[in-house]
Design a protein around this motif. Structure first.
Motif, PDB file in Angstrom:
ATOM      1  N   CYS A 227      47.469  41.408  51.485  1.00 57.32           N
ATOM      2  CA  CYS A 227      47.169  41.172  50.061  1.00 57.32           C
ATOM      3  C   CYS A 227      47.067  39.673  49.786  1.00 57.32           C
ATOM      4  N   TYR A 240      43.232  45.126  46.553  1.00 56.74           N
ATOM      5  CA  TYR A 240      43.752  46.371  45.980  1.00 56.74           C
ATOM      6  C   TYR A 240      43.937  47.433  47.066  1.00 56.74           C
ATOM      7  N   SER A 279      48.519  44.172  39.423  1.00 54.17           N
ATOM      8  CA  SER A 279      47.524  45.208  39.657  1.00 54.17           C
ATOM      9  C   SER A 279      47.359  46.070  38.408  1.00 54.17           C
ATOM     10  N   HIS A 283      43.919  46.996  36.721  1.00 51.43           N
ATOM     11  CA  HIS A 283      43.467  48.333  37.084  1.00 51.43           C
ATOM     12  C   HIS A 283      44.124  49.372  36.187  1.00 51.43           C
ATOM     13  N   SER A 517      42.279  39.453  41.606  1.00 58.35           N
ATOM     14  CA  SER A 517      43.734  39.455  41.706  1.00 58.35           C
ATOM     15  C   SER A 517      44.273  38.261  40.936  1.00 58.35           C
TER      16      SER A 517
END
Length: 519
Positions: A227, A240, A279, A283, A517
């Motif tokens: 990540c 992700y 996240s 998202h 991100s």
């Protein structure tokens, strides 16, 4: 049958000061007269030429808008380019945003590395040793605001990768080498190590001992390290995906992650919570809770240990969890869940009170390997997160007086700062930082600025952070900020008075190609 027409006169008729039939695609007046119809699209305007028939407007240059103020630290001019894509509501990919955000980082830069690490137990070559030394002396120290004995990037992740030869440890080691290579500017070498890390990680899932907690923890750390690599490399959009891999490990062996048998587990939990929270910020579709409601949002208890600033977070655990609460509130509002206005407002007021009253504490545990520690920088960074969280709450659900049909929610003894006040607080904190090491609060503040001088300052801060820290994510986020600014400027009847509604940035990104991100 109703024939569609344009909403305004064509530019040719406007210039001739005659009526226009607004026919599409071209004005029929122009067609009959065999004139060029200049259409109805957006048109840039400059001061009118003096024609003797009307009073000429006087334009006076503002000394504060001198051209020198638009020059970056690298000798280039700063421009906010608004194109057809912004006018037409185009969605952008992460790579598009990276290209808009700034110049590509020079891959030829070399950096000094420390002589070596004392705890190597593997037979590593000279190049691998140099890369691990760079990770230990530079990269692992820049990923936290507190480089003391709690710095798990150096003191816990490194031993996990170096004290075993199994495939999970190999994956973690290769991910570390990839990150160090990329930060040193060796992109091809970094990609080679990244591919090896992914191959070893995939192999580890096929041969994982079912009850080996150490093995699972190392897999988990490898996912999170990949990540981080995606954050550094703006062309890598798999952040992700790697986080989802870490989630799958947690769901499959929660006992291993939550146990206290290994000293690195608290660090891994905080690292995971950090990525998971941001996240959620990007998202909204990841919330899969059956029949979620506003009563499922649990505000943290506010215990003293959670108000301690955690270096890898940049803020306290309590503040991170309050940000997560705002994420959940935003998602429920976007989903149109049927919470009453009083319940929604009551929750927003509770979060507001906690943010206003939160006092984050700096605690440092130095040892012989600790780097330079600045209590002032640690505090300013944590406060910057708090200011951004208050702006985020305002953007999500501004707390205003309840309507007459609802009961009054809990009131706050402290006035909630206005958006301009919060932006000024953010800039005051930025002025006291040499380099901004936290992209998420910088993004939130940047989306709320409207004046050119503030926008130029934001662009300079992003540019400096990108060059000094060599993290591609800054370019992606800067490109997204520019897109938000362009859409704000295109809002009609609102202008640049500070009251224009900020568009939801998530609607400006093509989610199928990956989301930015903010870690």
């Amino acid at each position: 049958m109703n024939v569609p027409t344009a909403k305004s006169n064509c530019w040719t008729c406007k210039e001739r000061k005659v009526g226009c039939d607004r026919a599409l695609p071209h004005c029929e007046n122009c067609t009959r007269a065999k004139r060029e119809c200049k259409g109805y699209d957006l048109k840039l305007a400059w001061p009118d030429k003096y024609d003797g028939r009307r009073k000429q407007k006087k334009y006076q240059a503002d000394p504060d808008t001198s051209a020198t103020n638009y020059v970056t630290n690298f000798g280039e001019f700063s421009f906010l380019n608004t194109g057809n894509g912004d006018v037409e509501g185009q969605k952008y990919t992460v790579r598009d945003l990276a290209a808009m955000g700034g110049p590509t980082i020079d891959s030829g830069v070399s950096r000094s590395v420390s002589p070596g690490l004392e705890f190597w137990k593997l037979d590593l070559g000279e190049r691998e040793g140099s890369l691990l030394s760079h990770y230990d002396s530079v990269v692992a120290r820049m990923m936290t605001t507190i480089d003391d004995s709690t710095n798990g990037f150096r003191l816990q992740i490194m031993p996990m990768a170096l004290t075993s030869t199994d495939v999970s440890a190999t994956s973690l080691l290769q991910a570390i080498l990839a990150l160090a290579s990329f930060h040193l500017g060796s992109r091809e070498e970094a990609l080679t190590h990244k591919v090896e890390a992914i191959k070893a990680l995939a192999e580890s899932f096929h041969c994982a001992p079912p009850l080996d907690e150490r093995f699972r923890l190392t897999q988990f750390a490898s996912c999170l390290m990949l990540c981080v690599y995606s954050v550094f490399d703006a062309s890598d959009t798999s952040w992700y995906t790697h986080l989802q891999g870490a989630r799958n490990i947690v769901s499959g062996c929660d006992r291993a992650i939550a146990s206290d048998q290994h000293g690195c587990n608290p660090f891994l939990e905080e690292w995971y919570e950090y990525h998971n929270t941001f996240s959620e910020f990007g998202h909204p579709s990841q919330f899969k809770t059956p029949s979620p409601s506003i009563h499922d949002i649990l505000i943290p208890e506010g215990v003293a240990i959670d108000q301690r600033i955690v270096g890898l977070l940049g803020c306290s655990t309590e503040l991170l969890r309050l940000i997560s609460c705002i994420n959940q509130l935003r998602t429920l509002l976007a989903m149109g869940k049927g919470a009453s206005e009083s319940d929604t407002m009551g929750l927003a007021v509770q979060i507001r009170l906690r943010l206003l009253n939160l006092r984050q504490e700096v605690l440092v545990y130095p040892d012989e390997t600790s780097g330079h520690i600045s209590h002032t920088r640690i505090h300013h960074t944590a406060e910057f997160y708090r200011v951004a969280a208050m702006l985020y709450l305002h953007d999500t659900y501004p707390v205003t007086a309840p309507s007459s049909s609802t009961s009054s929610p809990p009131t706050s003894p402290l006035p909630f700062p206005s958006v301009p006040d919060l932006v000024r607080q953010g800039f005051n904190l930025l002025d006291q930082m040499e380099v901004c090491s936290s992209p998420w609060p910088l993004f939130v503040v940047a989306c709320n600025v409207t004046e050119d001088r503030d926008r130029i300052k934001i662009m300079r801060i992003f540019g400096q952070a990108s060059q000094v820290r060599r993290i591609g994510n800054y370019d992606v986020i800067m490109g997204l900020v520019k897109t938000v600014w362009s859409r704000v400027d295109l809002r009609t009847n609102e202008g640049r008075d500070g009251n224009a509604e900020i568009p939801d940035w998530r609607e400006l990104v093509d989610e199928k190609t990956g989301m930015p991100s903010f870690t």
